[in-house]
Design an enzyme around this catalytic site. Structure first.
Site, PDB file in Angstrom:
ATOM      1  N   HIS A  88       0.397  -1.439   0.398  1.00  0.00           N
ATOM      2  CA  HIS A  88       0.161   0.103   0.107  1.00  0.00           C
ATOM      3  C   HIS A  88       1.060   1.298   0.205  1.00  0.00           C
ATOM      4  O   HIS A  88       1.711   1.724   1.110  1.00  0.00           O
ATOM      5  CB  HIS A  88      -0.764  -0.230   1.327  1.00  0.00           C
TER       6      HIS A  88
ATOM      7  N   HIS B 187      -2.667   4.641  10.626  1.00  0.00           N
ATOM      8  CA  HIS B 187      -1.330   5.208  11.291  1.00  0.00           C
ATOM      9  C   HIS B 187      -1.566   7.289  12.087  1.00  0.00           C
ATOM     10  O   HIS B 187      -2.137   7.334  12.176  1.00  0.00           O
ATOM     11  CB  HIS B 187      -0.480   5.959   9.864  1.00  0.00           C
TER      12      HIS B 187
ATOM     13  N   GLU C  60      -3.337  16.753   8.350  1.00  0.00           N
ATOM     14  CA  GLU C  60      -4.761  16.496   6.803  1.00  0.00           C
ATOM     15  C   GLU C  60      -6.154  17.084   7.489  1.00  0.00           C
ATOM     16  O   GLU C  60      -6.428  16.514   7.979  1.00  0.00           O
ATOM     17  CB  GLU C  60      -4.090  14.756   6.713  1.00  0.00           C
TER      18      GLU C  60
ATOM     19  N   HIS D 218      -7.132  15.129  10.498  1.00  0.00           N
ATOM     20  CA  HIS D 218      -6.135  14.659  11.551  1.00  0.00           C
ATOM     21  C   HIS D 218      -4.992  15.737  11.890  1.00  0.00           C
ATOM     22  O   HIS D 218      -4.613  15.498  10.561  1.00  0.00           O
ATOM     23  CB  HIS D 218      -6.496  13.015  10.950  1.00  0.00           C
TER      24      HIS D 218
ATOM     25  N   HIS E 115      -5.022   7.495  13.213  1.00  0.00           N
ATOM     26  CA  HIS E 115      -6.533   7.329  12.185  1.00  0.00           C
ATOM     27  C   HIS E 115      -6.329   6.498  11.688  1.00  0.00           C
ATOM     28  O   HIS E 115      -5.152   6.114  11.284  1.00  0.00           O
ATOM     29  CB  HIS E 115      -6.648   8.578  11.968  1.00  0.00           C
TER      30      HIS E 115
END
Lengths: 273, 273, 273, 273, 273, 273
Positions: free
Chosen positions: B128, B171, B177, B201, B207
């Site tokens: 990912h 993470h 963000e 966040h 989150h």
């Protein structure tokens, strides 16, 4: 099996092994025969490419490169050491094995890497990124974008691009490309490129999928496809590759290679535009 | 519809518009109401990210950014100009329209871009990549890797990664963000994140996918999946985002947002390792 | 003893411990009391300085930095987490220990380093290099030569410079210097600088050896001398250091510090030049 | 004594003189004979190395390089000018001295430097830094860390490192090393390296202290030692050095040079580890 | 006349003097009154700009900057030292002059420069280069192209551009511009800008030649013209300039400054294009 | 007229045309004869030089470079393609025109530029900038300041420098200079340099104005002068230029070229200084 000054590295098909310039080693075959591809790098050390927007992980991950622990031979017997210096081979004799390193510390060490661990990244929408996206290791030159040698791999992967001719494009370019096929089939050649074979396209020599591949890819339904049985690689270098006399005279040379593109047809009708 | 000093830009849902600092403009709604997200950039100009190994094409392509031709108003009537200077709004009156530019040359011009043209690239094997792989435009800071603001988009795309939890990871990180959803559904929140909404966040606030998403993704068969009905974006910035008083008091604030992770269960049993 | 999300780090006098921004940890004292110096770094991560002509080894060597292995707590009890965000302390309660990381991979991890392993390099002929030659770790700023914070250490070492006043020079400079003494004596202050103490010389405040040190160093025979019983350090930063109210009011504040230089005498006679 | 277009430079033993490419000069011997070492630099101009953590002073200081003032000859007589161009020598005749520059301004001028002014820096604790720490001048290449030519000097200095084999290490490396001895004795060769001599170790040719030096250094008490009677230097270059026919045939060639290492003994007993 | 710790600098009209941060100095007027402009630089040291294609000489030449020799005072009398620290003024008393430096070595020294030595370069064909071509000294920021402060000068020079409106363009820009006039007349303002005056155009405030200048320049015959009686300068900075209360309240403030552009007329007729 | 794979480019005297490496083209003469200068570039692509303090516009402006639109030939006839590969010419036959590109996208395209659009910048006060200020295009090398090839042009322009010898200086330098004259007269050679001719001054070969030019320029009144009837250019390269056998044997070779400087006289009298 490579026995190096830094220890032993056992390499199986699908793995690569990098031995640094000047490191002494001995190759021990585990079977009667072994075949592989060799690249002798005259330039900067191979390193991982910068990943740019790919971020902190991806492509070949640093954690997957394996370096040996020291393994010494305490052998007081006659040995022959062969080295290449200024383009010629030289030979010396010693009375003990040079592979007598008891311990080591540092970072100029040989390593191996299993190509199956390559985290291949590609388009998940449309279009066809440059082959640089398949870079495993790069030996950069002093000119950004013009590598001394990029080692590039085309591993098993999903193909999902929409509205796109999925095989590699037709192109000619400044770099020189030497390709080999380790296992399975290569997606730009429907036939004629077999495991253990190699192809070479030097600077500005046009190339691309053969006529059969083009026809098939132009008409295929663009469902997700898993390319499973394939492992091809490329050395892409700023130096023109010159085949040896042996290569030019071998019976295996494909004199009719250029014919794979002869079947490509004109599809554009200037009267209809 | 933005009428700028450089000409007119008509923007539809799914498109973005960037107007440079100091450029005068007027917004004309085509319907009675229009909604969108605004980012005011105090730092370096937004530009395309360097592509690294992605190569010469990919992500947002330069050719898809559209800049207007000059469009002038010859209007000798009273006008009000409002500008922001040192954090405050100022107003001036003139006796003619300032949108009176007859022709222009240069590169400090507004532009628009249709997010549907984003060539999304991602893993076609496993794992990912970082969200930086979704970068449309970046306003870098003087510290490489710490953007003033990255504009990142999560568009329709294929998901094919094997042996992988496909939604974004859990993470916490240094950057801050701010996310919004333009259309459809976001793949890390099974519910509660609706088009027109936003989530925030800040630095080092952990989150990730909600409990329902996690359960589903952990047990799903990993076939190729096309995420079709989705268009989310993120402003990722080195500056901590501070909600306004209005945002903190609105009835739409999700006071129970943290509960989306409460259902996550412990799966590791220390006695069994 | 620091119990961090990444595992446990036990630190003894003469060692330093760096915990990255955002990492949760708990401090456990092994004795009833423990003292040390703390630096909170708002800027770039601390890293080893580039070594320039010093070459491939020297100063603090990368191999001597130690990172913990994961160590988790499986504790379903109430916990309080305190964090600093935007200059203020915040507190949260959870029903389990956050130090529950079972395994980790990456490079954003806490570490410790024993200052006794510092490979101190200095003049072996004459003169007195800049204190940058004592750099253990640096947090650079975007301006080369103007660190966010350099962590510098003055360890046990040989002094052999000839025709040289061996203690640090008299100087004033742009950077701000906060010094502490971990053990023994500091070679620029014959008295008054005790272990656990600290001195502070902000931007452009002149400082240097005290009068007694100067007298002694000016007349000493310049034999090789081993400074053995000493371990001082400095945080050198581009930010002016501002003492807290407590520091300004403590009975330990040396109000007569400036007097250490009052005994310095004029040695130059303009009539004799 | 060099009479250059920029003026006269008088050089004594222990000094170096650099004359830029294309500058005309005449050498005048002050005695009947003079000997020295010459390096012809085909690459970037020699410059001081960046000092890194060494700071603002150290190694060769800029203030110690001396450039001549103009000194012209007003001589209307026949002259012969010899120059090297594309690897060959060419000769021209003129009717006046070309050393007729009346005044000059600029920075492309010849200079000299007294090696006794070199501020040698080294370990004052333990270990043995890279020879790059002895760099006087460097002609860098386009590859950082791979100099076109580094001019390195091993001057009189204190040796104080503890728990360390103080002579240069045994090593082989990518660079090619040409060494000369100007005066006294070199600390890696107990015998056989005399002033005016030279040694050459090309790419990946292993070398280090001779057996006698090794024995002595392994058992010596590690007190501070002043190396006083010594002045050796090295040209370290990325180009393989090829001896001339004369050098290979001279009676002074040490055919038994490799024997200096034959006395080195095995000290590690694999059975005892 | 500046008496600094490094020596004395006598400055006449048309010269500039730069005193580095933290250097003590005393100003001695030679007449009863003296006037000038002061810029306090909070950022990087002023340095010569890189010249790019201008080559190895041009604009301000390094050789024309003059630094004093040491000049000490041996004065055992009471002195007051005033310094600015963290935005506030502080005062200390000493019993001797701090200007007692007997000799110095280094490069952090004050200097002066005569603006008449500026080698002004400009178009000798057509068009009007950016004001950056007039840069004498620059204090760069960490963002290339966005100076902390550029010191720019408009000296006596030839104007020869053909097919060009020769005065500065109409523009608004990101940087903030503070201008002063040292002598004569400024070519963008036919009236109202007198020696000793100053003008200020902050970020994105449009400005350019006044109406009278525009009319004259639009119709003038474009012969070579020597601008002789002029010496204007600009501080161009990324920081918005905020006038002091005194400046806003002085009777000399030109409240009608904006009127100098009110006479500019519309020349484009949309019906005729 | 160049018919390239990217389309047709028609070039008239005073224009330049750049065709990228590997692009196929055919030259069609519009008259019976055409003459011009050719430079084959083995290094980096030509690009605009960085402008440094010249700012955002100047020298050759990007907007003045013209690239063709696609123009294809649909010709099924025999064709011969000649290409240069590894220093040798190769020939291939095809059965259709290779100039059959129907459309293209990208930036590796041929272009042309009219040298009359060059915005020439130079001294408007005194002195004589480096020829780098006349750079139209540069092919940089990996060494800043040492171009692979600079293409430099001396166009019609005003000369206004005061207290200055206006023709190019006498100099010798590291770079190799090949000059040609397209039209009119070159200002450093009063006679003997005619349109269509060329001059060559290799590395460290001194050159400058001829004796007649020097005399005239030394005594001329320094009024503004428009050099109108001139268009000379230079290829300035780090590679030594080697004339072909044809060039060395042609009757047009000026064997007496060096005599143009023989008339220069000694003006300095050492007795009078």
């Amino acid at each position: 099996m490579f026995h190096t000054e830094f220890g032993r590295i056992s390499v199986t098909p699908g793995e690569i092994c990098v031995i640094q310039r000047g490191v002494k080693f001995r190759v021990e075959l585990l079977d009667e025969r072994a075949r592989g591809y060799i690249c002798e790098n005259y330039g900067a050390l191979f390193r991982l490419p910068d990943l740019g927007p790919i971020g902190a992980n991806g492509l070949a991950n640093a954690r997957d490169f394996e370096t040996p622990v020291a393994a010494f031979e305490d052998a007081d017997e006659p040995w022959r050491i062969v080295s290449k210096f200024q383009g010629q081979l030289w030979e010396a004799e010693t009375d003990h094995s040079p592979l007598d390193v008891v311990a080591w510390h540092g970072n100029y060490a040989p390593y191996k890497y299993d190509l199956a661990r390559f985290n291949c990244i590609n388009s998940v929408t449309f279009d066809h990124p440059d082959p640089s996206i398949y870079t495993v290791l790069t030996s950069p030159s002093e000119l950004p974008g013009t590598a001394n040698c990029d080692f590039v791999v085309f591993p098993p992967r999903w193909m999902v691009a929409q509205q796109t001719l999925r095989p590699p494009w037709f192109h000619r370019n400044f770099m020189n490309e030497f390709m080999g096929l380790i296992r399975g089939q290569y997606d730009a050649k429907a036939e004629g490129f077999v495991p253990g074979g190699c192809s070479m396209h030097n600077c500005m020599a046009g190339h691309g999928p053969d006529a059969a591949t083009y026809e098939k890819a132009s008409t295929a339904e663009l469902k997700p496809v898993k390319l499973d049985d394939t492992l091809a690689f490329m050395f892409e270098t700023r130096f023109v590759c010159k085949p040896t006399k042996w290569a030019l005279e071998t019976a295996d040379l494909q004199h009719d290679y250029y014919e794979c593109w002869q079947g490509l047809k004109k599809h554009f009708d200037p009267k209809k535009r």
